[in-house]
Design a protein around this motif. Structure first.
Motif, PDB file in Angstrom:
ATOM      1  N   MET A  52       0.889  -0.937  -0.689  1.00 38.08           N
ATOM      2  CA  MET A  52       0.131   0.201  -0.056  1.00 38.08           C
ATOM      3  C   MET A  52       1.189   1.074   0.173  1.00 38.08           C
ATOM      4  N   ASP A  53       0.437   2.149  -0.214  1.00 33.66           N
ATOM      5  CA  ASP A  53       1.192   3.742  -0.491  1.00 33.66           C
ATOM      6  C   ASP A  53       0.843   4.795   1.458  1.00 33.66           C
ATOM      7  N   GLU A  54       1.355   5.485   1.494  1.00 27.49           N
ATOM      8  CA  GLU A  54       1.462   5.771   3.310  1.00 27.49           C
ATOM      9  C   GLU A  54      -0.055   6.266   3.620  1.00 27.49           C
ATOM     10  N   LYS A  55      -0.371   7.377   1.945  1.00 26.84           N
ATOM     11  CA  LYS A  55      -1.741   7.483   2.369  1.00 26.84           C
ATOM     12  C   LYS A  55      -2.592   6.595   2.572  1.00 26.84           C
ATOM     13  N   SER A  56      -3.123   5.938   1.794  1.00 22.72           N
ATOM     14  CA  SER A  56      -3.711   4.191   2.346  1.00 22.72           C
ATOM     15  C   SER A  56      -3.909   3.818   3.391  1.00 22.72           C
ATOM     16  N   TYR A  57      -2.440   2.924   3.892  1.00 18.59           N
ATOM     17  CA  TYR A  57      -1.707   2.935   5.144  1.00 18.59           C
ATOM     18  C   TYR A  57      -2.452   3.695   6.143  1.00 18.59           C
ATOM     19  N   GLN A  94      -7.301  -5.548  13.553  1.00 13.85           N
ATOM     20  CA  GLN A  94      -8.416  -4.547  12.510  1.00 13.85           C
ATOM     21  C   GLN A  94      -7.331  -3.853  11.353  1.00 13.85           C
ATOM     22  N   VAL A  95      -5.908  -3.421  11.742  1.00 15.27           N
ATOM     23  CA  VAL A  95      -5.166  -3.346  10.304  1.00 15.27           C
ATOM     24  C   VAL A  95      -4.913  -4.255   9.513  1.00 15.27           C
ATOM     25  N   GLY A  96      -4.249  -5.046  10.071  1.00 13.52           N
ATOM     26  CA  GLY A  96      -3.752  -6.499   9.860  1.00 13.52           C
ATOM     27  C   GLY A  96      -4.861  -7.318   9.416  1.00 13.52           C
ATOM     28  N   ILE A  97      -6.028  -7.066   9.054  1.00 18.94           N
ATOM     29  CA  ILE A  97      -7.321  -7.664   8.598  1.00 18.94           C
ATOM     30  C   ILE A  97      -7.273  -7.124   7.273  1.00 18.94           C
ATOM     31  N   GLY A  98      -7.257  -5.774   6.963  1.00 20.17           N
ATOM     32  CA  GLY A  98      -7.406  -4.883   6.270  1.00 20.17           C
ATOM     33  C   GLY A  98      -6.509  -4.755   5.432  1.00 20.17           C
ATOM     34  N   ILE A  99      -4.989  -4.838   5.744  1.00 23.94           N
ATOM     35  CA  ILE A  99      -4.215  -5.450   4.693  1.00 23.94           C
ATOM     36  C   ILE A  99      -4.295  -6.440   3.883  1.00 23.94           C
TER      37      ILE A  99
END
Length: 398
Positions: A50-55, A72-77
């Motif tokens: 992902m790019d920085e802004k999307s992350y 949740q961030v890990g799941i989203g990635i």
């Protein structure tokens, strides 16, 4: 032939997610803010998934939602990399190591005092280096001008002075309003379009299921006498109503299970010490509690129940997120939110990471060494973790 290649590439993507998330599950010490640092280093800096802004947008979304933000961030990635199955695989890899370790603590080492072990202190110092590196990278991208630096500073000050579960939500909402007012008329390049392999229909089903279980489970608990339903309801409700990270869920769980006689105060505190010693999300403390109450099966049931709300919420909101973040007005608000996230991360870097880790000049010196290994020598994070554990054990003898 094309279908076979497609299946192979999907299988390879899933295997890659599993391998990386499992390694992170074994090495990500230091709590949710440190986890975001590890994710940023592995998924964004090294692999550029992902790019920085999307992350940053994904982190901001997960800060809004109740539940374990780092999980949740890990799941989203994982979802963005390989669909719903990718999210499940990412979650399993990151979570299983600590679940297994805490169930083992419950069954074998219950009551063993490990809170003052030197290697644990070394791992806390590792978290200092990792989070400092993540903050430097995110601040450069997300707060490049004086206005956004001011928003980050405001978020930092407010979050440190008023340390409540809802302060972060209030700060993010205020930052969104400030960002909207400042940047609503600014022309900017379109954000990279993020493709979510999840339909809106599926997202609505997930959100309906989330609220449905929140209503139905307490009713089922009252009309039945099944212990497993009562356990599932308690863990699901705790996972659904927590804002502010894993530490906030601990008093909720204590109120659910200690006064009701499910387990003793001593057993609860012993498990809390064990949870601090293992990598991965602090929500896996539920695995320990479930295992104390009902063996290894209880540990697995508790883990499923406390993480299910996080899954349903992230899968329910992701299909609508890209359209929102590309809207000019929402983009302006997100510019403020992302700057505020930097301030919130700096506040969390100080309290609790710095204050619980840097207790003497030698701790600071060791943190500087680890930071240099990570930033300047560009060594893999797992080497930093191993060095931190070994160095912490040696420092305990000085």
């Amino acid at each position: 032939m094309v279908g076979k290649e497609k299946k192979m590439s999907r299988f390879q993507a899933l295997f890659e997610i599993l391998a990386i998330s499992t390694r992170l599950g074994f090495t990500s010490f230091g709590g949710p803010v440190a986890h975001l640092g590890y994710f940023h280093e592995e998924y964004i800096r090294r692999r550029k998934w992902m790019d920085e802004k999307s992350y940053a947008d994904l982190v901001a979304l997960c800060q809004f939602l109740p539940g374990p933000a780092s999980s949740q961030v890990g799941i989203g990635i994982g979802v963005m990399r390989a669909g719903v199955l990718g999210g499940i695989v990412s979650f399993l890899g990151f979570t299983i190591p600590s679940v297994v370790a805490l169930i083992a603590f419950a069954l074998i080492l219950q009551g063993f005092d490990i809170g003052d072990a030197g290697w644990i202190h070394g791992l806390k110092i590792v978290a200092v280096a990792v989070v400092a590196h993540a903050i430097m990278g995110m601040a450069t991208k997300l707060a490049p001008d004086l206005k956004r630096k001011a928003i980050a500073l405001l978020a930092l000050v407010v979050t440190l002075i008023w340390q409540t579960a809802y302060t972060q939500i209030g700060v993010i909402l205020i930052a969104a309003l400030i960002g909207y007012l400042i940047y609503k008329n600014q022309n900017s390049e379109d954000s990279n379009k993020i493709k979510f392999p999840v339909s809106r229909k599926f997202g609505i089903i997930c959100l309906t299921l989330f609220f449905g279980l929140l209503i139905v489970l307490p009713i089922l608990r009252e009309v039945t006498t099944l212990d497993w339903i009562a356990m599932f309801d308690s863990f699901y409700r705790s996972g659904s109503l927590v804002f502010g990270g894993g530490h906030v869920v601990l008093p909720l769980l204590e109120r659910e299970f200690v006064p009701t006689g499910w387990l003793s105060e001593e057993a609860f505190l012993a498990g809390y010490g064990a949870a601090q010693a293992v990598p991965g999300p602090l929500f896996t403390f539920a695995a320990y509690l479930g295992a104390v109450m009902n063996g290894w099966a209880g540990g697995l049931l508790a883990t499923l129940a406390i993480f299910l709300p996080a899954f349903l919420l992230i899968l329910g909101t992701l299909p609508f997120w890209d359209q929102l973040r590309r809207n000019p007005k929402v983009k302006a608000a997100l510019m403020g939110v992302n700057a505020a996230v930097v301030g919130i991360l700096i506040a969390a870097f100080y309290q609790p990471i710095w204050t619980s880790s840097i207790l003497a000049p030698r701790d600071f010196a060791f943190a500087a060494v680890l930071f240099s290994m990570l930033v300047y020598w560009k060594l893999p994070p797992w080497i930093i973790v191993v060095t931190g554990a070994a160095g912490g054990a040696l420092l305990s003898f000085l």
